[in-house]
Write a protein that holds these residues in place. Structure first.
Motif, PDB file in Angstrom:
ATOM      1  N   ILE A 279      17.313 -55.125  30.487  1.00 13.10           N
ATOM      2  CA  ILE A 279      18.229 -55.626  29.549  1.00 13.10           C
ATOM      3  C   ILE A 279      19.177 -56.588  30.134  1.00 13.10           C
ATOM      4  N   PRO A 280      18.960 -58.020  30.056  1.00 11.23           N
ATOM      5  CA  PRO A 280      19.862 -58.955  30.601  1.00 11.23           C
ATOM      6  C   PRO A 280      21.465 -58.953  30.127  1.00 11.23           C
ATOM      7  N   ILE A 281      22.132 -59.035  30.983  1.00 12.05           N
ATOM      8  CA  ILE A 281      23.854 -59.404  30.580  1.00 12.05           C
ATOM      9  C   ILE A 281      24.121 -60.821  31.111  1.00 12.05           C
ATOM     10  N   ASN A 282      24.252 -61.611  30.198  1.00 11.98           N
ATOM     11  CA  ASN A 282      24.519 -63.010  30.426  1.00 11.98           C
ATOM     12  C   ASN A 282      25.733 -63.302  30.334  1.00 11.98           C
ATOM     13  N   ASP A 283      26.335 -64.259  30.948  1.00 14.43           N
ATOM     14  CA  ASP A 283      27.676 -64.975  31.167  1.00 14.43           C
ATOM     15  C   ASP A 283      27.535 -66.332  30.972  1.00 14.43           C
ATOM     16  N   ASP A 284      27.861 -66.878  29.559  1.00 12.77           N
ATOM     17  CA  ASP A 284      27.841 -68.389  29.466  1.00 12.77           C
ATOM     18  C   ASP A 284      26.503 -68.803  29.530  1.00 12.77           C
ATOM     19  N   GLU A 285      25.465 -68.306  29.174  1.00 13.05           N
ATOM     20  CA  GLU A 285      23.958 -68.518  29.376  1.00 13.05           C
ATOM     21  C   GLU A 285      23.660 -68.682  30.970  1.00 13.05           C
TER      22      GLU A 285
ATOM     23  N   GLU B 139      26.555 -58.056  22.875  1.00 18.89           N
ATOM     24  CA  GLU B 139      27.945 -58.083  22.587  1.00 18.89           C
ATOM     25  C   GLU B 139      29.032 -57.882  23.754  1.00 18.89           C
ATOM     26  N   ALA B 140      28.432 -57.032  24.594  1.00 22.54           N
ATOM     27  CA  ALA B 140      29.626 -56.525  25.788  1.00 22.54           C
ATOM     28  C   ALA B 140      29.655 -57.806  26.597  1.00 22.54           C
ATOM     29  N   ALA B 141      28.595 -58.458  26.743  1.00 18.10           N
ATOM     30  CA  ALA B 141      28.351 -59.850  27.463  1.00 18.10           C
ATOM     31  C   ALA B 141      29.610 -60.524  26.912  1.00 18.10           C
ATOM     32  N   LEU B 142      29.673 -61.027  25.614  1.00 18.49           N
ATOM     33  CA  LEU B 142      30.367 -61.721  24.993  1.00 18.49           C
ATOM     34  C   LEU B 142      31.844 -61.402  25.277  1.00 18.49           C
ATOM     35  N   LEU B 143      32.257 -60.157  25.092  1.00 18.61           N
ATOM     36  CA  LEU B 143      33.576 -59.395  25.411  1.00 18.61           C
ATOM     37  C   LEU B 143      33.871 -59.743  27.070  1.00 18.61           C
ATOM     38  N   MET B 144      33.071 -59.379  27.844  1.00 22.73           N
ATOM     39  CA  MET B 144      33.296 -59.726  29.192  1.00 22.73           C
ATOM     40  C   MET B 144      33.788 -61.096  29.504  1.00 22.73           C
ATOM     41  N   GLU B 145      32.895 -62.136  28.617  1.00 26.81           N
ATOM     42  CA  GLU B 145      33.209 -63.350  28.887  1.00 26.81           C
ATOM     43  C   GLU B 145      34.705 -63.931  28.574  1.00 26.81           C
ATOM     44  N   LYS B 146      34.914 -63.193  27.312  1.00 22.53           N
ATOM     45  CA  LYS B 146      36.320 -63.540  26.739  1.00 22.53           C
ATOM     46  C   LYS B 146      37.435 -63.060  27.708  1.00 22.53           C
ATOM     47  N   ILE B 147      37.166 -61.805  28.399  1.00 19.50           N
ATOM     48  CA  ILE B 147      38.209 -61.199  29.239  1.00 19.50           C
ATOM     49  C   ILE B 147      38.162 -62.250  30.518  1.00 19.50           C
ATOM     50  N   LYS B 148      36.871 -62.712  30.722  1.00 23.32           N
ATOM     51  CA  LYS B 148      37.279 -63.584  32.064  1.00 23.32           C
ATOM     52  C   LYS B 148      37.670 -64.944  31.720  1.00 23.32           C
ATOM     53  N   LEU B 149      37.621 -65.564  30.530  1.00 20.03           N
ATOM     54  CA  LEU B 149      38.281 -66.601  30.042  1.00 20.03           C
ATOM     55  C   LEU B 149      39.790 -66.412  30.010  1.00 20.03           C
ATOM     56  N   SER B 150      40.319 -65.167  29.438  1.00 21.06           N
ATOM     57  CA  SER B 150      41.568 -64.831  29.543  1.00 21.06           C
ATOM     58  C   SER B 150      42.345 -64.973  30.895  1.00 21.06           C
ATOM     59  N   SER B 151      41.520 -64.076  31.805  1.00 16.77           N
ATOM     60  CA  SER B 151      42.049 -64.079  33.191  1.00 16.77           C
ATOM     61  C   SER B 151      42.249 -65.377  33.821  1.00 16.77           C
ATOM     62  N   GLU B 152      41.179 -66.360  33.898  1.00 19.65           N
ATOM     63  CA  GLU B 152      41.079 -67.523  34.043  1.00 19.65           C
ATOM     64  C   GLU B 152      42.359 -68.350  33.520  1.00 19.65           C
ATOM     65  N   SER B 153      42.747 -68.056  32.288  1.00 15.07           N
ATOM     66  CA  SER B 153      43.708 -68.911  31.562  1.00 15.07           C
ATOM     67  C   SER B 153      45.110 -68.437  32.284  1.00 15.07           C
ATOM     68  N   LYS B 154      45.062 -67.092  32.430  1.00 13.63           N
ATOM     69  CA  LYS B 154      46.382 -66.349  33.235  1.00 13.63           C
ATOM     70  C   LYS B 154      46.570 -66.991  34.524  1.00 13.63           C
ATOM     71  N   ALA B 155      45.401 -67.312  35.458  1.00 14.92           N
ATOM     72  CA  ALA B 155      45.688 -67.675  36.670  1.00 14.92           C
ATOM     73  C   ALA B 155      45.896 -69.130  36.574  1.00 14.92           C
ATOM     74  N   LEU B 156      45.682 -70.153  35.440  1.00 20.09           N
ATOM     75  CA  LEU B 156      45.863 -71.287  35.658  1.00 20.09           C
ATOM     76  C   LEU B 156      47.437 -71.493  35.153  1.00 20.09           C
ATOM     77  N   LYS B 157      47.656 -70.494  34.386  1.00 25.07           N
ATOM     78  CA  LYS B 157      49.184 -70.620  33.983  1.00 25.07           C
ATOM     79  C   LYS B 157      50.174 -70.372  35.154  1.00 25.07           C
ATOM     80  N   LYS B 158      49.868 -69.155  35.889  1.00 20.23           N
ATOM     81  CA  LYS B 158      50.342 -68.845  36.916  1.00 20.23           C
ATOM     82  C   LYS B 158      50.465 -70.095  38.150  1.00 20.23           C
ATOM     83  N   PHE B 159      49.298 -70.543  38.240  1.00 22.18           N
ATOM     84  CA  PHE B 159      49.189 -71.698  39.160  1.00 22.18           C
ATOM     85  C   PHE B 159      50.292 -72.975  38.779  1.00 22.18           C
TER      86      PHE B 159
END
Length: 646
Positions: free
Chosen positions: A425-431, A462-482
């Motif tokens: 079963i594949p777990i895809n991240d942004d295709e 669905e889990a892949a979508l949730l992981m992508e959401k967490i990844k984007l949130s983490s990147e957003s926090k990193a950009l804000k910190k930067f």
């Protein structure tokens, strides 16, 4: 090709770990002939030679048993007739009867009986090994017992009846023993129990001693037919057997009696009933049935894969699991929960996760859920994407679950994991492929249920979508910190610090509370950079920033204002208290200079500070900064390392 963990010899030859061969079944003619024998005599044994020769499995078994007592000798028995004659009627009868399946109707019954026989043989060998170890004053009898239990690990490991040649059998045993992190002496004694004397010359004496104990015990267990009679003289010629094994008749009798007592204790613990004068064949059979078969009312250790363990249907399990996953803030924990659902709720025997390594274009093993002690370590398994079949590759691109088939490419994966069917079963991240979840029913050997596979595919999507959401949130926090933090010191950068300070000035004016600004400049910092280099200068700045943060409140606003300048805004702090704070900071930096003497090679540095509170004439934060900045430069002009008030 799957890249698997290899030993040094295999690496040199470029060979993978041995694949599991298909079962080799004894010929029906051999089964029929041996089952019908009533009068076992020497003539009967010789007449059986051409019949047994027709079955490679029996031939190999008999030759191996005959050569065991020749442990350490260069010469070996190579002909079947010689081997059968040397074993003698009692041992050969037990060996042949134990090697052939009693029920030829189904492969499952055949496998059941073989597992029971191997289990009994291992237990009896272990009991004998411990008893003889005590007799021979071996320092760790329990070590000999464990070696006896594990000496057939290559056969006990698999749930289907099959045969491995000697070379692959040794490789499989060695591999499983090494992965179990057992002591080296155990691994070596099991690996070399049938070796020649030349192969043992380089071993240490203790390993040689344990190997000899194990070889002797295994041979005796074969001769006795795994029965351990109450009186050994009723089963074999004690004097002749003792001479062959290098014992006195008394030692052999006492050793078998001690082994019988130990094995009987174990069988009693397992629930078998033992009378004082019987041999252990019936209790061993009873205990092996307890171990290998389960009553329908007894829950299996491995859940039935045809339906979910939960009372809910698979889709309901997916809905319940997603509700929990949405509360999880870690991609790793989401993956762990998905694997747990697949293993405990859907009942798949093994669940493995392989991440996609884009750099190497391969799948790398990461995690596994497997309740058995036989669980493999996936971290060293690498599967190149180019080795996957076209159908599997296409399914992964389309984010669809797939079942590995026994085609030319997928067959290698199936053989390595020892199954005929495996789900992916594949777990895809942004295709893009993030990883693959592999599932199988290695122990129960039942087909993968389509409804469970489909439900797991939905859950993974669905889990892949949730992981992508967490990844984007983490990147957003990193950009804000930067955008807000200074990279060197970790303090607020100039832009964000000014923004916060302006808001605090407005709040102080609104509530008419005191507000004081402290500006700090590192004295003689340029000379440190020029003489010692920017790396030392950066270290000094970072240490000063750390000291400021450590000695300030959470409500204080701290920022790096320029190259070697810092600002600290102290809400609700009047001028008098701010001066005390500034003096404390100046003294702490003087102590810091002493602590960094080795780094700065004795170069001096200190701080000058300007302090000023917000007054009515200040229109905004810029006016306050202008006044305090003048005080700071006044401190520097008056000799540095001092505090001046605006």
């Amino acid at each position: 090709m799957i890249t698997l963990p290899r030993d040094t010899e295999n690496q040199a030859q470029g060979q993978n770990s041995p694949n599991i061969p298909k079962p080799l079944h004894p010929l029906p003619a051999v089964c029929a002939v041996i089952d019908q024998i009533e009068d076992w005599s020497s003539k009967t044994v010789l007449a059986l030679v051409p019949v047994v020769e027709a079955c490679p499995v029996l031939t190999t078994t008999i030759l191996r048993a005959a050569n065991l007592p020749l442990y350490g000798l260069k010469n070996k028995i190579s002909t079947l007739s010689h081997a059968m004659a040397m074993l003698g009627v009692p041992a050969l009868r037990n060996l042949l009867s134990g090697s052939l399946p009693k029920d030829h109707e189904t492969e499952e019954n055949n496998a059941q009986e073989k597992r029971s026989e191997r289990w009994k043989h291992a237990l009896v060998t272990a009991g004998l090994a411990r008893a003889f170890a005590i007799q021979k004053s071996y320092d760790l009898p329990e070590e000999a017992f464990v070696a006896g239990l594990l000496h057939q690990l290559d056969e006990l490991t698999f749930s289907c009846p099959h045969s491995l040649d000697d070379e692959n059998s040794a490789k499989v045993s060695t591999r499983y023993l090494q992965e179990s992190h057992l002591p080296h002496i155990l691994v070596e004694s099991i690996r070399l129990m049938s070796a020649s004397k030349e192969d043992l010359e380089d071993l240490d004496p203790k390993t040689q001693e344990l190997t000899a104990l194990l070889s002797t015990s295994e041979h005796l267990a074969t001769v006795l037919g795994d029965k351990l009679p109450n009186k050994i003289e009723s089963a074999v010629n004690v004097n002749e057997l003792a001479q062959d094994l290098g014992f006195t008749a008394e030692e052999l009798t006492h050793g078998v009696a001690a082994a019988r007592t130990q094995v009987a204790t174990i069988l009693t613990t397992l629930g078998a009933k033992i009378s004082e004068d019987c041999d252990l064949s019936s209790p061993l059979n009873e205990a092996s049935n307890i171990n290998w078969t389960r009553d329908s009312s007894t829950p299996s250790r491995i859940p039935a894969p045809s339906k979910a363990k939960s009372n809910q249907n698979p889709l309901q399990v997916v809905r319940t699991s997603l509700a929990k996953l949405r509360k999880t803030e870690s991609t790793s924990k989401i993956l762990d929960q998905v694997m747990k659902v697949a293993h405990t709720q859907f009942g798949f025997d093994r669940v493995l996760y392989f991440r996609h390594d884009e750099t190497e274009s391969e799948l790398v093993g990461c995690k596994i859920l497997d309740d058995s002690w036989r669980a493999v370590d996936p971290s060293e398994i690498h599967i190149p994407l180019s080795s996957l079949s076209e159908s599997l590759t296409e399914s992964l691109k389309e984010s669809r679950a797939a079942v590995l088939e026994e085609n030319e490419k997928d067959l290698e994966i199936l053989r390595y994991f020892g199954v005929q069917e495996m789900g992916a079963i594949p777990i895809n991240d942004d295709e893009q492929l993030r990883g693959i979840l592999f599932i199988d029913n290695f122990y129960s050997r039942t087909p993968l249920a389509t409804d469970l596979l489909t439900s797991l595919e939905i859950l993974c999507s669905e889990a892949a979508l949730l992981m992508e959401k967490i990844k984007l949130s983490s990147e957003s926090k990193a950009l804000k910190k930067f955008a807000e933090k200074d990279e060197l010191t970790g303090l607020n950068n100039r832009r964000y610090c000014i923004e916060l300070c302006r808001k605090e000035v407005e709040r102080a004016r609104r509530y008419k509370t005191p507000l004081t600004l402290v500006m700090i400049d590192v004295d003689k910092f340029k000379s440190i950079n020029d003489t010692l280099g920017h790396q030392v200068g950066d270290r000094v700045l970072a240490e000063v920033a750390r000291l400021i943060g450590k000695n300030s409140r959470r409500s204080d606003i701290i920022g790096r204002y320029g190259g070697d300048e810092f600002v600290v805004l102290l809400p609700e702090i009047p001028t008098e208290q701010a001066i005390v704070y500034a003096e404390r900071m100046r003294n702490r930096v003087e102590q810091l200079r002493l602590d960094l003497t080795e780094l700065t090679q004795g170069a001096t540095f200190a701080i000058s500070l300007g302090v000023g509170s917000l007054i009515d004439d200040d229109l905004d934060f810029d006016d306050l900064v202008a006044r305090v900045d003048k005080a700071l430069y006044a401190a520097k002009n008056r000799g540095r390392n001092r505090v001046c008030l605006a």
